[in-house]
Design a protein around this motif. Structure first.
Motif, PDB file in Angstrom:
ATOM      1  N   PRO A  59      42.692  44.517  38.071  1.00 38.34           N
ATOM      2  CA  PRO A  59      41.645  44.643  37.048  1.00 38.34           C
ATOM      3  C   PRO A  59      40.825  43.360  36.874  1.00 38.34           C
ATOM      4  O   PRO A  59      39.608  43.427  36.679  1.00 38.34           O
ATOM      5  N   SER A  60      41.470  42.182  36.955  1.00 37.68           N
ATOM      6  CA  SER A  60      40.717  40.925  36.868  1.00 37.68           C
ATOM      7  C   SER A  60      39.745  40.814  38.036  1.00 37.68           C
ATOM      8  O   SER A  60      38.593  40.403  37.877  1.00 37.68           O
ATOM      9  N   TYR A  61      40.207  41.191  39.220  1.00 34.59           N
ATOM     10  CA  TYR A  61      39.374  41.144  40.423  1.00 34.59           C
ATOM     11  C   TYR A  61      38.144  42.045  40.265  1.00 34.59           C
ATOM     12  O   TYR A  61      37.047  41.732  40.731  1.00 34.59           O
ATOM     13  N   LEU A  62      38.332  43.177  39.575  1.00 31.21           N
ATOM     14  CA  LEU A  62      37.258  44.149  39.445  1.00 31.21           C
ATOM     15  C   LEU A  62      36.281  43.840  38.316  1.00 31.21           C
ATOM     16  O   LEU A  62      35.241  44.493  38.206  1.00 31.21           O
ATOM     17  N   LEU A  63      36.612  42.858  37.460  1.00 32.65           N
ATOM     18  CA  LEU A  63      35.708  42.537  36.355  1.00 32.65           C
ATOM     19  C   LEU A  63      34.327  42.130  36.857  1.00 32.65           C
ATOM     20  O   LEU A  63      33.301  42.575  36.327  1.00 32.65           O
ATOM     21  N   ALA A  64      34.291  41.268  37.859  1.00 34.63           N
ATOM     22  CA  ALA A  64      33.002  40.824  38.395  1.00 34.63           C
ATOM     23  C   ALA A  64      32.224  41.999  38.958  1.00 34.63           C
ATOM     24  O   ALA A  64      30.986  42.061  38.826  1.00 34.63           O
ATOM     25  N   PHE A  78      29.623  35.383  36.859  1.00 36.60           N
ATOM     26  CA  PHE A  78      30.566  34.264  36.813  1.00 36.60           C
ATOM     27  C   PHE A  78      30.511  33.562  35.452  1.00 36.60           C
ATOM     28  O   PHE A  78      31.547  33.252  34.852  1.00 36.60           O
ATOM     29  N   LEU A  79      29.307  33.322  34.934  1.00 34.89           N
ATOM     30  CA  LEU A  79      29.159  32.622  33.648  1.00 34.89           C
ATOM     31  C   LEU A  79      29.727  33.444  32.498  1.00 34.89           C
ATOM     32  O   LEU A  79      30.379  32.902  31.600  1.00 34.89           O
ATOM     33  N   VAL A  80      29.490  34.763  32.497  1.00 33.34           N
ATOM     34  CA  VAL A  80      29.992  35.613  31.417  1.00 33.34           C
ATOM     35  C   VAL A  80      31.514  35.652  31.428  1.00 33.34           C
ATOM     36  O   VAL A  80      32.164  35.532  30.377  1.00 33.34           O
ATOM     37  N   ILE A 289      34.919  34.503  41.404  1.00 34.21           N
ATOM     38  CA  ILE A 289      34.170  34.015  42.565  1.00 34.21           C
ATOM     39  C   ILE A 289      34.701  34.648  43.855  1.00 34.21           C
ATOM     40  O   ILE A 289      33.931  35.074  44.729  1.00 34.21           O
ATOM     41  N   MET A 290      36.042  34.712  43.995  1.00 30.18           N
ATOM     42  CA  MET A 290      36.617  35.312  45.198  1.00 30.18           C
ATOM     43  C   MET A 290      36.240  36.785  45.310  1.00 30.18           C
ATOM     44  O   MET A 290      35.979  37.293  46.412  1.00 30.18           O
ATOM     45  N   SER A 291      36.222  37.476  44.191  1.00 36.87           N
ATOM     46  CA  SER A 291      35.843  38.888  44.193  1.00 36.87           C
ATOM     47  C   SER A 291      34.422  39.071  44.708  1.00 36.87           C
ATOM     48  O   SER A 291      34.156  39.916  45.568  1.00 36.87           O
ATOM     49  N   ILE A 292      33.500  38.253  44.195  1.00 37.25           N
ATOM     50  CA  ILE A 292      32.087  38.376  44.582  1.00 37.25           C
ATOM     51  C   ILE A 292      31.894  38.009  46.047  1.00 37.25           C
ATOM     52  O   ILE A 292      31.219  38.717  46.801  1.00 37.25           O
ATOM     53  N   ILE A 293      32.489  36.896  46.480  1.00 36.51           N
ATOM     54  CA  ILE A 293      32.321  36.448  47.863  1.00 36.51           C
ATOM     55  C   ILE A 293      32.965  37.438  48.841  1.00 36.51           C
ATOM     56  O   ILE A 293      32.372  37.792  49.879  1.00 36.51           O
ATOM     57  N   THR A 294      34.171  37.881  48.526  1.00 35.28           N
ATOM     58  CA  THR A 294      34.852  38.815  49.422  1.00 35.28           C
ATOM     59  C   THR A 294      34.063  40.109  49.563  1.00 35.28           C
ATOM     60  O   THR A 294      33.888  40.639  50.668  1.00 35.28           O
ATOM     61  N   THR A 295      33.569  40.617  48.451  1.00 36.17           N
ATOM     62  CA  THR A 295      32.826  41.871  48.504  1.00 36.17           C
ATOM     63  C   THR A 295      31.510  41.707  49.254  1.00 36.17           C
ATOM     64  O   THR A 295      31.082  42.612  49.982  1.00 36.17           O
ATOM     65  N   SER A 296      30.875  40.554  49.094  1.00 34.90           N
ATOM     66  CA  SER A 296      29.643  40.311  49.844  1.00 34.90           C
ATOM     67  C   SER A 296      29.922  40.353  51.335  1.00 34.90           C
ATOM     68  O   SER A 296      29.100  40.832  52.126  1.00 34.90           O
ATOM     69  N   GLY A 297      31.080  39.869  51.746  1.00 38.00           N
ATOM     70  CA  GLY A 297      31.444  39.901  53.156  1.00 38.00           C
ATOM     71  C   GLY A 297      31.688  41.309  53.662  1.00 38.00           C
ATOM     72  O   GLY A 297      31.398  41.623  54.820  1.00 38.00           O
ATOM     73  N   ILE A 306      33.043  46.909  49.244  1.00 40.86           N
ATOM     74  CA  ILE A 306      34.391  47.387  48.905  1.00 40.86           C
ATOM     75  C   ILE A 306      34.954  46.437  47.854  1.00 40.86           C
ATOM     76  O   ILE A 306      35.363  45.316  48.155  1.00 40.86           O
ATOM     77  N   TRP A 307      34.970  46.894  46.604  1.00 41.76           N
ATOM     78  CA  TRP A 307      35.396  46.019  45.508  1.00 41.76           C
ATOM     79  C   TRP A 307      36.909  46.000  45.325  1.00 41.76           C
ATOM     80  O   TRP A 307      37.467  45.034  44.833  1.00 41.76           O
ATOM     81  N   ASP A 308      37.587  47.093  45.702  1.00 42.00           N
ATOM     82  CA  ASP A 308      39.027  47.211  45.477  1.00 42.00           C
ATOM     83  C   ASP A 308      39.783  46.497  46.595  1.00 42.00           C
ATOM     84  O   ASP A 308      39.683  46.884  47.758  1.00 42.00           O
ATOM     85  N   PRO A 309      40.565  45.443  46.288  1.00 41.33           N
ATOM     86  CA  PRO A 309      41.275  44.715  47.349  1.00 41.33           C
ATOM     87  C   PRO A 309      42.314  45.564  48.071  1.00 41.33           C
ATOM     88  O   PRO A 309      42.608  45.332  49.240  1.00 41.33           O
ATOM     89  N   VAL A 310      42.900  46.562  47.381  1.00 44.74           N
ATOM     90  CA  VAL A 310      43.855  47.450  48.046  1.00 44.74           C
ATOM     91  C   VAL A 310      43.137  48.309  49.078  1.00 44.74           C
ATOM     92  O   VAL A 310      43.609  48.490  50.211  1.00 44.74           O
TER      93      VAL A 310
END
Length: 510
Positions: A59-64, A78-80, A289-297, A306-310
């Motif tokens: 859930p923390s990962y998905l907040l962004a 990120f600021l919020v 930050i990791m969520s945003i960067i990973t998803t951009s990739g 793909i926002w869900d790491p699973v």
């Protein structure tokens, strides 16, 4: 009434001079009694690791993701998120102080202001939301186990015959994950400390590895960091930013109340405060930050976000990498679920019937309730469950935090009579064990905070114009409204309504 002395140590921490003095109290058991000084040895690292473990979850990962989908760019999201976690750290540290100073968990701390019996009101309010979250997180962890075994066992496992609309193998995975967590909580709080200390860094390494791998695969940070905000920085942004900020704060509103459950084991105020300051805002900002960067990739590598790491881990071709990724997801779920959603209700339920429920049996009760609420049904509509319920409960719990902060810091100036927290007829007995001022202040703060709860058409259970229309504008600021209203109302009621008349209602001491 016999006086029970308390010892104040040079570092300011307090304990009962004779810990056996509470042996006859109906309102004490081994877990609720003040922690003895030799048992208060958690360090800065332990608290930082605790927060790393609790904050590093799906859930923390998905907040962004949610904020970007609302139209924010990566910097605004990120600021919020960072601002929300810095803000919530304030009341969290204020309530944590009493745990370290007096060695008491949250429900016992609440007795000072709600009454020895009345503390069950905020404690059970806090407990039932934790049971809901426990069930949801356990279902998510069970799904990860189901996917892992499916990668090894093949279609026979994945396409097993259905029971109640789900493969029986998924039910088995859910049961196994539930049992593993119950074993950990049954082993006690020290086992949890040890688990968080090694699991949290491992989870962090796993998330970082995932980010580095996808960025290398994509050949850069990807398109999301370059996308402009759909909202700009004007009125459209602030209309979304304010309620989003309240949601970020409400994400940890529960822990802002019950951190004394953990800080009661602190080696010093400095250690617990520094550990939390290092652990919470930094970890939440990093995972955003990791969520945003990973998803951009993933947009570059897979042609879609793909926002869900699973779900992302399941895309990997190497089964060893898939299993490693899902194991990290399971550990991330456990480090959050056991600490955030089992420890607190274990103390809260034990507080309601101290002689019947210990920390361990109350933890088992939490696990059972987490099944009874049928989390597989709740998670079928996560937007309503997580975001509506989270915002609503955030306002309710904020009013409780307002009462505790006002009572402990402004009115009592951090001075408590430790023994009276456990016995009738003492300072915190009020009228029949209840302090009506705290209850009224909580209800008043909650009314202002969530009375105007509203939902967009077809997007939630509340009317579009709000439950109480003229309070609708306050709902976007529910956490802040609840905190301030509860604080002010309790101060006003305490100063204007003297307690002398309640002395006649005090019950005899045990």
């Amino acid at each position: 009434m016999a006086t029970i002395e308390q010892t104040v140590h040079p570092d300011g921490r307090v304990e009962l001079t004779d810990p056996d003095a509470l042996a006859g109290s109906a309102y004490a058991n081994a877990e609720l009694a003040p922690t003895r000084l030799p048992e208060r040895h958690w360090t800065t690292y332990n608290y930082a690791a605790l927060w790393m473990g609790m904050a590093l979850n799906i859930p923390s990962y998905l907040l962004a993701a949610g904020l970007v989908q609302l139209g924010m760019n990566w910097l605004q999201a990120f600021l919020v998120i960072t601002a929300g976690n810095v803000v919530v750290l304030g009341p969290m540290l204020l309530n944590s102080h009493a745990g370290t100073k007096y060695g008491i968990p949250f429900p016992v701390f609440a007795r000072a202001f709600y009454g020895v019996r009345g503390a069950n009101f905020p404690a059970l309010l806090r407990a039932f939301i934790a049971c809901g979250w426990f069930g949801i997180q356990t279902w998510v962890g069970g799904q990860a186990i189901y996917v892992i075994v499916g990668k090894l066992a093949g279609d026979g496992w994945t396409n097993a015959s259905a029971i109640g609309g789900q493969p029986w193998t998924l039910w088995l995975s859910f049961a196994v994950f539930w049992l593993v967590q119950m074993v950990l909580i049954w082993r006690g709080i020290e086992a949890l400390r040890a688990f968080e200390s090694w699991a949290a860094p491992l989870v962090m390494v796993g998330f970082i590895a995932l980010t580095v791998w996808i960025v290398a695969k994509a050949g850069g940070l990807g398109p999301i960091l370059e996308q402009p905000s759909q909202l700009g920085w004007g009125a459209d942004f602030w209309k979304i930013a304010a309620p989003s900020l309240m949601g970020m704060i409400a994400f940890w509103a529960t822990l802002s109340l019950n951190m004394p459950d953990f800080t009661r084991f602190g080696g010093s105020q400095k250690q617990q405060a520094l550990g939390q300051a290092l652990g919470l805002p930094t970890t939440m900002s990093l995972i955003a930050i990791m969520s945003i960067i990973t998803t951009s990739g993933t947009v570059v590598v897979y042609g879609e976000a793909i926002w869900d790491p699973v779900a992302l881990a399941a895309r990997f071709e190497n089964p060893v990498v898939v299993i490693a990724g899902l194991v990290i997801a399971i550990l991330a779920t456990m480090t959050t679920n056991v600490a955030a959603n089992v420890v607190s209700p274990s103390y809260d339920f034990s507080n309601a019937v101290p002689k019947l429920l210990t920390y361990r049996t109350a933890g088992l009760l939490t696990g059972i309730i987490g099944i009874v609420i049928q989390p597989w049904r709740l998670i079928s509509d996560p937007s309503i469950y997580i975001f509506v319920w989270l915002s609503f409960y955030g306002g309710l719990l904020a009013s409780v935090a307002g009462v505790l902060i006002a009572g402990y810091w402004l009115l009592d100036r951090t001075r408590l009579e430790l023994a009276d927290l456990y016995r009738p007829g003492g300072r915190y007995w009020y009228a029949a064990g209840w302090n009506w001022r705290a209850v009224v202040a909580t209800l008043f703060g909650s009314l202002l905070a969530v009375g105007g709860a509203y939902s967009n058409p077809g997007a939630g259970p509340f009317p579009q114009d709000g439950l109480i229309p003229f309070l609708k504008p306050l709902y976007d600021y529910s956490w802040a409204v609840g905190l301030v209203a509860g604080f002010v109302a309790y101060v006003v009621l305490t100063l204007t309504a003297p307690r002398q008349s309640e002395a006649a209602h005090a019950a005899p001491t045990y």
